[in-house]
Design a protein around this motif. Sequence first.
Motif, mmCIF file in Angstrom:
data_model
loop_
_atom_site.group_PDB
_atom_site.id
_atom_site.type_symbol
_atom_site.label_atom_id
_atom_site.label_comp_id
_atom_site.label_asym_id
_atom_site.label_seq_id
_atom_site.Cartn_x
_atom_site.Cartn_y
_atom_site.Cartn_z
ATOM 1 N N SER A 111 0.814 -1.206 0.000
ATOM 2 C CA SER A 111 0.000 0.000 0.000
ATOM 3 C C SER A 111 0.850 1.259 0.000
ATOM 4 O O SER A 111 0.618 2.185 -0.779
ATOM 5 C CB SER A 111 -0.931 -0.015 1.219
ATOM 6 N N LEU A 112 1.881 1.295 0.853
ATOM 7 C CA LEU A 112 2.678 2.507 0.988
ATOM 8 C C LEU A 112 3.636 2.721 -0.182
ATOM 9 O O LEU A 112 3.971 3.859 -0.512
ATOM 10 C CB LEU A 112 3.468 2.474 2.306
ATOM 11 N N ILE A 113 4.086 1.642 -0.799
ATOM 12 C CA ILE A 113 5.092 1.795 -1.844
ATOM 13 C C ILE A 113 4.514 2.442 -3.099
ATOM 14 O O ILE A 113 5.256 2.919 -3.965
ATOM 15 C CB ILE A 113 5.734 0.427 -2.173
ATOM 16 N N ILE A 114 3.199 2.494 -3.200
ATOM 17 C CA ILE A 114 2.565 3.189 -4.330
ATOM 18 C C ILE A 114 2.938 4.667 -4.311
ATOM 19 O O ILE A 114 3.246 5.265 -5.350
ATOM 20 C CB ILE A 114 1.029 3.014 -4.262
ATOM 21 N N ASP A 115 2.934 5.272 -3.133
ATOM 22 C CA ASP A 115 3.176 6.713 -3.003
ATOM 23 C C ASP A 115 4.571 7.059 -2.494
ATOM 24 O O ASP A 115 5.024 8.190 -2.684
ATOM 25 C CB ASP A 115 2.143 7.333 -2.054
ATOM 26 N N LEU A 116 5.249 6.120 -1.835
ATOM 27 C CA LEU A 116 6.507 6.436 -1.173
ATOM 28 C C LEU A 116 7.642 5.591 -1.741
ATOM 29 O O LEU A 116 7.465 4.411 -2.035
ATOM 30 C CB LEU A 116 6.387 6.182 0.335
ATOM 31 N N ASP A 117 8.812 6.187 -1.842
ATOM 32 C CA ASP A 117 9.989 5.485 -2.344
ATOM 33 C C ASP A 117 10.715 4.834 -1.173
ATOM 34 O O ASP A 117 11.753 5.312 -0.712
ATOM 35 C CB ASP A 117 10.910 6.454 -3.094
ATOM 36 N N ILE A 118 10.178 3.723 -0.700
ATOM 37 C CA ILE A 118 10.729 3.028 0.458
ATOM 38 C C ILE A 118 12.042 2.353 0.074
ATOM 39 O O ILE A 118 12.133 1.665 -0.945
ATOM 40 C CB ILE A 118 9.720 1.994 0.995
ATOM 41 N N ARG A 119 13.066 2.541 0.919
ATOM 42 C CA ARG A 119 14.390 2.007 0.624
ATOM 43 C C ARG A 119 14.830 0.937 1.609
ATOM 44 O O ARG A 119 15.833 0.252 1.370
ATOM 45 C CB ARG A 119 15.431 3.138 0.608
ATOM 46 N N TYR A 120 14.123 0.785 2.709
ATOM 47 C CA TYR A 120 14.491 -0.221 3.708
ATOM 48 C C TYR A 120 13.361 -0.327 4.713
ATOM 49 O O TYR A 120 12.578 0.607 4.894
ATOM 50 C CB TYR A 120 15.790 0.188 4.428
ATOM 51 N N GLY A 121 13.275 -1.467 5.356
ATOM 52 C CA GLY A 121 12.297 -1.632 6.418
ATOM 53 C C GLY A 121 12.457 -2.964 7.119
ATOM 54 O O GLY A 121 13.243 -3.824 6.705
ATOM 55 N N TYR A 122 11.707 -3.125 8.192
ATOM 56 C CA TYR A 122 11.710 -4.399 8.903
ATOM 57 C C TYR A 122 10.469 -4.476 9.773
ATOM 58 O O TYR A 122 9.765 -3.485 9.989
ATOM 59 C CB TYR A 122 12.981 -4.561 9.745
ATOM 60 N N ALA A 123 10.201 -5.674 10.281
ATOM 61 C CA ALA A 123 9.078 -5.896 11.188
ATOM 62 C C ALA A 123 9.560 -6.726 12.361
ATOM 63 O O ALA A 123 10.382 -7.642 12.205
ATOM 64 C CB ALA A 123 7.929 -6.595 10.469
ATOM 65 N N VAL A 124 9.046 -6.412 13.534
ATOM 66 C CA VAL A 124 9.463 -7.087 14.755
ATOM 67 C C VAL A 124 8.337 -6.997 15.773
ATOM 68 O O VAL A 124 7.541 -6.050 15.759
ATOM 69 C CB VAL A 124 10.763 -6.445 15.306
ATOM 70 N N ASP A 125 8.256 -7.989 16.633
ATOM 71 C CA ASP A 125 7.333 -7.921 17.763
ATOM 72 C C ASP A 125 8.080 -7.388 18.974
ATOM 73 O O ASP A 125 9.168 -7.876 19.316
ATOM 74 C CB ASP A 125 6.774 -9.303 18.095
#
Length: 220
Positions: A122-136
């Motif tokens: 969803s976000l990559i449509i509008d934003l140029d995401i270059r890195y990310g991660y997910a964690v609990d």
Amino acid sequence: MFKLERKKNRVIKLYVLNVCSEERVKNLQAVSDLVRGLFNQSANQFDIGGPYRISKGKTVGEKSFWNKLNKFGHDKYSYVTGERVNEFGFELSYIAPEDCSEIIVWYDPALYSINVIDILKSLIIDLDIRYGYAVDLRKNYDIRLETRIRKGVFSTSVTVDAENIEWNKNVPKIKDGIIRRVYPLNILNPSQYHSFPSVSIKSIHEKIKDLVIIESKEFA
């Protein structure tokens, strides 16, 4: 894809580089729209880090939040947050140099079942995401700093440790392959993917644009 654990928040962090001042409005709107779509309701407690006439430790409602941004503009804040306490929330902050943006979306996985990859799509449509991660993170951990919240008799506090300070300095280098550390779910640009330790790869998910999504382990 993930196992759930009680009393935790699922935290997704995404990073955007080279954000010009004109893009701040678009970025915040994209995150706000995402949150409303994911949880079928908006946050109801908001804060703005900057000269927006919100007392320290206080929050405002959604209408006041947008009114303040419309009145004072989007170029003066270091962060904005919105949440429904103990349910879900978001934070959009700018890291020095201030054209680097950190986007955080978090929620209680016992209340909401959400595919992290759908958030990224969803976000990559509008934003140029270059890195990310997910964690609990346990609920007694600060979502932004990823360190324990210490409770006193009349107040709470968190420590900005050396690792956080070093990471903020390194955010602009993600384009060159640097990552914060290996997380359960890692969203990597090509430079990061080529240097990612193969021993940490449990599975590789579909690519989204040029981003590779690697699961190093299931959420415990």
